[in-house]
Design an enzyme around this catalytic site. Structure first.
Site, PDB file in Angstrom:
ATOM      1  N   GLY A 148       0.794  -1.453  -0.171  1.00 29.41           N
ATOM      2  CA  GLY A 148       0.064   0.646  -0.090  1.00 29.41           C
ATOM      3  C   GLY A 148       0.918   1.006   0.046  1.00 29.41           C
ATOM      4  O   GLY A 148       0.341   2.401   1.353  1.00 29.41           O
ATOM      5  N   TYR A 149       1.847   1.928  -1.136  1.00 26.17           N
ATOM      6  CA  TYR A 149       1.894   2.557  -1.177  1.00 26.17           C
ATOM      7  C   TYR A 149       1.484   3.895  -2.034  1.00 26.17           C
ATOM      8  O   TYR A 149       0.981   4.760  -1.397  1.00 26.17           O
ATOM      9  CB  TYR A 149       3.203   2.356  -2.020  1.00 26.17           C
ATOM     10  CG  TYR A 149       4.649   2.431  -0.764  1.00 26.17           C
ATOM     11  CD1 TYR A 149       4.365   1.466   0.376  1.00 26.17           C
ATOM     12  CD2 TYR A 149       5.632   2.095  -1.475  1.00 26.17           C
ATOM     13  CE1 TYR A 149       5.236   1.121   0.833  1.00 26.17           C
ATOM     14  CE2 TYR A 149       7.465   1.765  -0.676  1.00 26.17           C
ATOM     15  CZ  TYR A 149       6.978   1.326   0.710  1.00 26.17           C
ATOM     16  OH  TYR A 149       7.420   0.459   1.021  1.00 26.17           O
TER      17      TYR A 149
ATOM     18  N   GLU B 247      11.809  -3.690  -4.111  1.00 20.44           N
ATOM     19  CA  GLU B 247      11.517  -4.116  -4.645  1.00 20.44           C
ATOM     20  C   GLU B 247      11.860  -4.203  -6.886  1.00 20.44           C
ATOM     21  O   GLU B 247      11.450  -4.634  -7.319  1.00 20.44           O
ATOM     22  CB  GLU B 247      10.150  -2.985  -4.922  1.00 20.44           C
ATOM     23  CG  GLU B 247       8.969  -3.215  -6.143  1.00 20.44           C
ATOM     24  CD  GLU B 247       7.689  -1.992  -5.105  1.00 20.44           C
ATOM     25  OE1 GLU B 247       8.365  -1.201  -5.009  1.00 20.44           O
ATOM     26  OE2 GLU B 247       6.428  -1.775  -5.975  1.00 20.44           O
TER      27      GLU B 247
END
Length: 392
Positions: free
Chosen positions: A131-132, A248
């Site tokens: 949740g960025y 990531e």
């Protein structure tokens, strides 16, 4: 144990335990095991392979054994990877928990958080999403407006996330939440772990040009999360976010090294490979050779950066170089695959291409230069922090 002894034992174990169905390349998304509370295995072989590898700690081979890992050294982990590649063994488990949250928890998490979450990630029991990004806070991530207000020993969370990959299939989310409204922009953000079953958390898929929906919108309406779910200290979220983003980006570029779709295989499908395995079309042969050489050079660079990181030098802005180059390489791979397939590659539904996988994967690869920080953002980081060029 010497490295050669470890290699032999590893090879013997893999030969004895990797099911036949896991020794062929994945054809598409359905063949990739993501795990989670609601996961349905595509085959018995997929389930058996995950169970056997997780039991040995080899879904996360270099994590400490007390957290579900294999406790292997970096060199042993590389040998395992080489031996799996040699026998064309698939990864038993892919998850954001492994290559994004796990490293952040190992560095910043409390002992209680590590023992609660890491073994479940290693066994594929819990599926995580990130949740960025928010509407209005993508490239300028620190502008996020999802807020958490302290109420006793809980945060009451309200706001919206967007481009949340697989949120509708995930069990938990790690989210950036502004918990100190008056703090400077990059401060006052906390990194909070939230169960997706929490009342007030909901998701809505976003349909993409590929026809599928890996991305979602995620909404928080008075959702509550205990203070104990904050990783690190309250307000330390930006530091953790940057650390996680480097992992990531490394994960996004891994496809460029491992090769989700093999252009040589595509050439075979297109009838461009003769009985001796040579590619007949000289132009295609040249393109395959160039891509292979570039992929090998990129892999060598990636390995060098990882070695430097293991020595404590850190990855830092080099992650942006890897992300940019790896993204372009992966896009080239899919374009070459489509070129080799010719008109067959455009099939959306048909006998030759299962569920239009080649076309869908090609379209999906276009998002590589947007997700995890756009290519423009990566080039800005390289210009400022690596080349030290002047800027505004």
């Amino acid at each position: 144990m010497s490295l050669e002894t470890f290699r032999k034992e590893t090879r013997d174990w893999l030969e004895a335990n990797c099911p036949p169905g896991m020794r062929v390349p994945a054809k598409g998304e359905a063949d990739i095991c993501w795990g989670g509370r609601n996961w349905t295995f595509a085959s018995d072989d997929q389930r058996i392979w995950l169970e056997r590898m997780a039991e040995r700690g080899w879904t996360v081979p270099t994590w400490p054994k007390e957290y579900g890992g294999g406790g292997l050294t970096k060199e042993e982990g590389f040998v395992l990877k080489e031996e799996m590649k040699a026998m064309k063994a698939r990864s038993p488990l892919d998850s954001f928990g492994i290559w994004m949250l796990g490293p952040a928890l190992l560095k910043y998490g409390s002992e209680e958080q590590k023992r609660e979450h890491l073994p479940k990630i290693a066994r594929g029991e819990i599926r995580w999403c990130q949740g960025y990004s928010e509407p209005g806070a993508g490239s300028d991530l620190a502008s996020l407006r999802t807020k958490g207000v302290l109420d006793g020993d809980e945060y009451v969370i309200n706001g919206q996330k967007v481009w949340t990959s697989y949120a509708d299939k995930s069990d938990w989310i790690f989210a950036l939440v502004r918990t100190e409204a008056d703090a400077p922009k990059h401060l006052g953000i906390s990194f909070i772990l939230i169960d997706m079953d929490t009342p007030g958390v909901s998701t809505k898929p976003i349909k993409l040009i590929s026809g599928k929906s890996p991305f979602c919108e995620t909404f928080f309406d008075d959702a509550r999360a205990p203070v104990s779910n904050v990783v690190g200290k309250p307000g330390q979220g930006w530091d953790i976010a940057k650390y996680l983003l480097s992992h990531e980006r490394a994960g996004i570029v891994s496809d460029a090294v491992s090769g989700g779709l093999n252009p040589v295989g595509a050439a075979h499908l297109a009838g461009e490979v003769d009985e001796k395995g040579r590619i007949a079309d000289p132009i295609l042969r040249g393109d395959v050779a160039r891509l292979t050489i570039d992929a090998l050079a990129f892999e060598a660079t990636l390995r060098r950066v990882k070695d430097e990181a293991d020595k404590g030098e850190g990855v830092g802005a080099k992650a942006s170089i890897l992300k940019y180059v790896g993204t372009e390489l992966n896009k080239r791979r899919h374009e070459l695959n489509m070129s080799a397939l010719g008109s067959d590659g455009l099939l959306w539904e048909g006998e030759k291409e299962e569920d239009g996988e080649a076309a869908r994967s090609w379209l999906r690869s276009r998002a590589n230069s947007i997700e995890g920080g756009t290519s423009e953002i990566q080039l800005n980081i390289v210009a400022k922090r690596v080349l030290e060029l002047p800027g505004t």
